[in-house]
Write a protein that holds these residues in place. Structure first.
Motif, short mmCIF file in Angstrom:
data_model
loop_
_atom_site.label_atom_id
_atom_site.label_comp_id
_atom_site.label_asym_id
_atom_site.label_seq_id
_atom_site.Cartn_x
_atom_site.Cartn_y
_atom_site.Cartn_z
N ASP A 127 0.84 -1.20 0.00
CA ASP A 127 0.00 0.00 0.00
C ASP A 127 0.89 1.26 0.00
OD1 ASP A 127 0.87 0.43 2.55
OD2 ASP A 127 -1.06 0.09 3.53
N TYR A 128 0.27 2.44 0.10
CA TYR A 128 1.01 3.69 -0.06
C TYR A 128 1.70 4.13 1.22
CZ TYR A 128 -1.18 3.71 -4.56
OH TYR A 128 -1.56 3.36 -5.82
N SER A 129 1.47 3.39 2.30
CA SER A 129 2.18 3.74 3.53
C SER A 129 3.39 2.83 3.73
CB SER A 129 1.22 3.62 4.72
OG SER A 129 0.87 2.25 4.88
N GLY A 130 3.60 1.95 2.80
CA GLY A 130 4.76 1.07 2.88
C GLY A 130 4.46 -0.30 3.45
N LYS A 131 3.20 -0.53 3.81
CA LYS A 131 2.84 -1.85 4.35
C LYS A 131 2.74 -2.87 3.21
CE LYS A 131 0.27 -0.23 8.32
NZ LYS A 131 -1.08 0.18 8.68
N ILE A 132 3.07 -4.09 3.52
CA ILE A 132 3.06 -5.15 2.49
C ILE A 132 2.29 -6.36 3.00
CG2 ILE A 132 4.54 -6.85 1.32
CD1 ILE A 132 6.62 -4.61 1.02
N LYS A 133 1.46 -6.92 2.14
CA LYS A 133 0.76 -8.18 2.44
C LYS A 133 1.40 -9.25 1.56
CE LYS A 133 -3.86 -8.96 3.83
NZ LYS A 133 -5.27 -8.62 3.63
N ARG A 134 1.72 -10.36 2.14
CA ARG A 134 2.46 -11.40 1.41
C ARG A 134 1.70 -12.72 1.45
NH1 ARG A 134 8.43 -13.86 2.06
NH2 ARG A 134 9.35 -12.71 0.36
N LYS A 135 1.65 -13.40 0.33
CA LYS A 135 0.97 -14.70 0.30
C LYS A 135 1.81 -15.69 -0.50
CE LYS A 135 -3.37 -16.95 -0.82
NZ LYS A 135 -4.65 -16.85 -1.52
N ARG A 136 2.03 -16.84 0.09
CA ARG A 136 2.76 -17.87 -0.65
C ARG A 136 1.77 -18.56 -1.59
NH1 ARG A 136 5.76 -23.35 1.33
NH2 ARG A 136 6.15 -24.00 -0.79
N VAL A 137 2.18 -18.66 -2.86
CA VAL A 137 1.22 -19.22 -3.84
C VAL A 137 1.71 -20.50 -4.52
CG1 VAL A 137 0.11 -17.01 -4.27
CG2 VAL A 137 2.06 -17.66 -5.66
N GLY A 138 2.94 -20.91 -4.25
CA GLY A 138 3.40 -22.16 -4.85
C GLY A 138 4.90 -22.21 -5.01
N ASN A 139 5.32 -23.10 -5.88
CA ASN A 139 6.75 -23.28 -6.13
C ASN A 139 7.01 -23.36 -7.63
OD1 ASN A 139 7.56 -23.83 -3.32
ND2 ASN A 139 6.33 -25.67 -3.60
N VAL A 140 8.24 -23.05 -8.01
CA VAL A 140 8.69 -23.39 -9.35
C VAL A 140 10.00 -24.17 -9.22
CG1 VAL A 140 7.61 -21.50 -10.64
CG2 VAL A 140 9.89 -21.17 -9.72
N SER A 141 10.17 -25.12 -10.10
CA SER A 141 11.43 -25.90 -10.08
C SER A 141 12.31 -25.40 -11.22
CB SER A 141 11.14 -27.38 -10.29
OG SER A 141 10.51 -27.90 -9.18
N LEU A 142 13.49 -25.01 -10.84
CA LEU A 142 14.43 -24.47 -11.81
C LEU A 142 15.67 -25.36 -11.83
CD1 LEU A 142 14.21 -21.90 -13.49
CD2 LEU A 142 15.56 -20.73 -11.76
N THR A 143 16.07 -25.75 -13.01
CA THR A 143 17.22 -26.64 -13.11
C THR A 143 18.30 -26.01 -13.96
OG1 THR A 143 15.74 -28.52 -12.98
CG2 THR A 143 17.95 -28.97 -13.76
N GLU A 144 19.52 -26.14 -13.46
CA GLU A 144 20.65 -25.67 -14.27
C GLU A 144 20.97 -26.75 -15.28
OE1 GLU A 144 23.90 -23.84 -12.07
OE2 GLU A 144 22.49 -23.54 -10.43
N THR A 145 21.06 -26.35 -16.53
CA THR A 145 21.31 -27.33 -17.59
C THR A 145 22.57 -26.93 -18.35
OG1 THR A 145 19.91 -26.06 -19.07
CG2 THR A 145 18.88 -27.92 -17.97
N LYS A 146 23.17 -27.93 -18.93
CA LYS A 146 24.38 -27.68 -19.69
C LYS A 146 24.32 -28.55 -20.94
CE LYS A 146 29.26 -27.18 -18.63
NZ LYS A 146 30.32 -27.61 -17.71
N CYS A 147 24.47 -27.91 -22.09
CA CYS A 147 24.46 -28.67 -23.35
C CYS A 147 25.90 -29.08 -23.66
CB CYS A 147 23.90 -27.82 -24.48
SG CYS A 147 22.25 -27.19 -24.15
N ILE A 148 26.17 -30.36 -23.61
CA ILE A 148 27.55 -30.84 -23.83
C ILE A 148 27.65 -31.49 -25.21
CG2 ILE A 148 29.34 -32.41 -22.96
CD1 ILE A 148 27.83 -32.05 -20.17
N THR A 149 28.56 -30.96 -26.00
CA THR A 149 28.73 -31.48 -27.36
C THR A 149 29.54 -32.77 -27.31
OG1 THR A 149 28.64 -29.24 -28.21
CG2 THR A 149 29.56 -30.90 -29.68
N VAL A 150 28.94 -33.84 -27.82
CA VAL A 150 29.63 -35.14 -27.87
C VAL A 150 30.36 -35.28 -29.19
CG1 VAL A 150 29.27 -37.64 -27.80
CG2 VAL A 150 27.95 -36.16 -26.28
N SER A 151 29.70 -34.84 -30.28
CA SER A 151 30.36 -34.81 -31.59
C SER A 151 29.78 -33.67 -32.40
CB SER A 151 30.19 -36.15 -32.33
OG SER A 151 28.84 -36.31 -32.70
N ASN A 152 30.56 -33.12 -33.28
CA ASN A 152 30.14 -31.93 -34.03
C ASN A 152 29.50 -32.26 -35.37
OD1 ASN A 152 30.49 -29.33 -32.77
ND2 ASN A 152 32.63 -29.95 -32.51
N GLY A 153 28.64 -31.38 -35.81
CA GLY A 153 27.95 -31.54 -37.08
C GLY A 153 26.86 -30.50 -37.18
#
Lengths: 385, 171
Positions: A127-153
């Motif tokens: 709100d405009y006085s600086g107050k905040i209302k917070r609600k947990r709504v769920g999760n997201v799953s984030l994965t670090e990925t790496k594309c590894i080149t086995v052979s070129n083409g």
């Protein structure tokens, strides 16, 4: 003294002038009561992805001053907090939030600078006085990925592991599977044109096996959208999903799915999925039903009586019975281009002759395509080039 | 003809490694969601449904054909005879990888007959929107500057007046 008086007057005039400008430009803060405000529904899309995915967030934020009364007021700020990172949500109809001022706020969160892991999603309303209302709504799953080149083409086949306990294992598996693929024509001739990429990820692709149409048949049904997103990250032309399973099973469309210890099955499944078209080669064994009862309208490697499709192709014939002695090529009224040859492993589209294994290791069973299937795949490979 | 060549060239460039949209659809041709990420779109089939990305002016920035994978081949080789077949999928979704365009504000999907199946807003993925947001922030920030300027001006005049009056007192 007179000069001082003039300066004082000038100061008062200047300040007054600026005050007038301020008053003209100043707008009162909108009325907003945080106590009656509720975050009623939220949507985060997708709920899982690799680092770098842009997530869309929607939240319905409305005030309920009285029972049954719903008002769309403008909070100072609505934002999503995902794993500590913030994304501003706006109700202007341009953030995937449908309409302007409809209480639905939308926005995006780019996970590019984030690390992998399960992230909690909160919606914060300020709100405009600086107050905040917070609600947990769920999760997201984030994965670090790496594309590894086995052979070129140029033609990029991306291997993605499902349910691998060691994500690094996919690199070794992709190498062995590709060695096997490059022993089979026409892929052998195009080895230098084919790039093999292994996607290093521990993400669960949801490849839970469901029961299929016939008793005992397993339908491999994964999260194909997630697989497409992961494949796109590595610039995939074709995707192979390796299942951490010892069962002699495979599946195809839209990608190729196969047990990680059976590269023989991979060749068969790639025959179905390899190419720009949805369905490429068909099964050269019989399903026991006729074409008018089936769903497939035409296949390059099965034909009607007389086999006009390949009457000009050397080394072919028009075979009625499959390797199991049943009439048909996919359907009972269709014919195959070649009689099954167990010695040469021809044709792999007729089914493989693999023995049960426990580990992925050479020597491999011999497989190959018949001349018609080989010709078709060669055409597909040329199109990719 | 020149425009067509240009559009084809643009689409080819967009198809190179960069950013892509990944749209999720059901096999019953209903929209589920869309996201954007760094990646490359695979080559397209000759026929099928069509996804077009349009700019806010309605210009088609690029199109991509795709086919609905509503069937799945399944094979079980664990017995003496191959057991498998093709099944029709229901309640299943799939992903379509579409080249990304910075100016893209709308995605339109057409069926095999060229009829509009649905269109979806893409504005949230464009840089323009990000700029717009930061402009709004700048606008808010300017208010503080006006207030600050008033204080500075008054303080300045007060200091000048103070020093002048001291000078007079010294004289």
């Amino acid at each position: 003294m007179e000069q001082s008086f003039k300066l004082l007057v000038a100061a008062i005039v200047a300040a007054s002038l600026l005050s007038v400008i301020m008053m003209v430009l100043w707008k009162p803060l909108p009325e907003f009561d945080l106590t009656n405000t509720e975050v009623t529904s939220t949507d985060v899309y997708p709920d899982k992805g690799s680092v770098g995915t842009v997530f869309s967030i929607r939240a319905e934020v409305a005030s309920y001053p009285e029972e049954g009364v719903r008002k769309c007021e403008q909070p100072k700020e609505v934002r999503a907090v995902i794993g500590g990172e913030k994304a501003v949500l706006i109700d202007n109809g341009l953030q995937g939030d449908e309409k302007e001022n409809d209480c639905v706020f939308g926005g995006t969160w780019n996970s590019e600078l984030s690390s992998g892991g399960k992230k909690q999603v909160f919606i914060e309303v300020g709100d405009y006085s600086g107050k905040i209302k917070r609600k947990r709504v769920g999760n997201v799953s984030l994965t670090e990925t790496k594309c590894i080149t086995v052979s070129n083409g140029k033609i990029n086949i991306v291997f993605i592991g499902s349910n691998y306990s060691d994500p690094g294992q996919i690199v070794d598996d992709a190498r062995i599977h590709s060695m096997y693929l490059f022993n089979v024509q026409p892929f052998k001739d195009y080895e230098d044109e084919i790039k093999i990429t292994a996607l290093n990820t521990s993400m669960d692709l949801d490849c839970g096996k469901k029961q299929g149409v016939s008793e005992g048949i397993h339908l491999i049904q994964c999260d194909d959208t997630l697989i497409s997103r992961l494949g796109a990250r590595c610039g995939a032309d074709e995707i192979v999903v390796l299942l951490n399973s010892t069962k002699m099973i495979g599946s195809a469309i839209p990608h190729a799915y196969v047990s990680r210890i059976y590269p023989e099955i991979l060749v068969h499944e790639l025959g179905h999925s390899f190419g720009k078209e949805k369905i490429n080669l068909g099964d050269q064994y019989s399903y026991g039903i006729s074409s008018d009862q089936g769903r497939i309208e035409g296949l390059p490697n099965c034909d009607v009586e007389g086999c006009p499709k390949w009457d000009q192709v050397k080394g072919t014939s028009c075979v009625k019975v499959d390797k199991f002695g049943l009439p048909g090529c996919t359907y009972t009224d269709w014919y195959s281009p070649k009689k099954f040859d167990a010695e040469g492993g021809v044709s792999v589209m007729e089914g493989i002759e693999a023995r049960e294994k426990r580990v992925l290791s050479p020597p491999f069973e011999k497989v190959g395509f018949d001349p018609v299937s080989e010709q078709y795949l060669k055409k597909v490979l040329e199109e990719y080039k | 003809m020149k425009l067509k060549t240009f559009l084809i060239l643009m689409f080819f460039i967009a198809g190179a490694f960069g950013k892509v949209y990944v749209m999720e659809m059901t096999v019953d041709k209903e929209f589920v969601g869309i996201t954007a990420l760094d990646g490359k779109a695979p080559e397209e089939p000759e026929s099928g449904l069509k996804a077009s990305v349009r700019s806010s002016e309605g210009t088609v920035l690029g199109s991509k054909n795709f086919q609905v994978p509503s069937e799945k081949f399944l094979d079980d080789f664990s017995r003496n005879e191959s057991i498998g077949g093709v099944i029709k999928l229901t309640n299943t979704t799939f992903g379509v990888v579409i080249p990304f365009f910075e100016e893209g504000t709308e995605l339109v999907v057409y069926d095999n007959n060229g009829e509009n199946l649905f269109s979806k807003d893409l504005s949230r993925f464009t840089e323009q929107e990000e700029e717009k947001k930061s402009e709004e922030e700048v606008e808010k920030f300017q208010w503080w500057w006006i207030g600050f300027a008033v204080i500075v001006v008054v303080l300045l005049f007060f200091l000048i007046w103070l020093s002048k009056s001291r000078e007079h007192e010294n004289l």
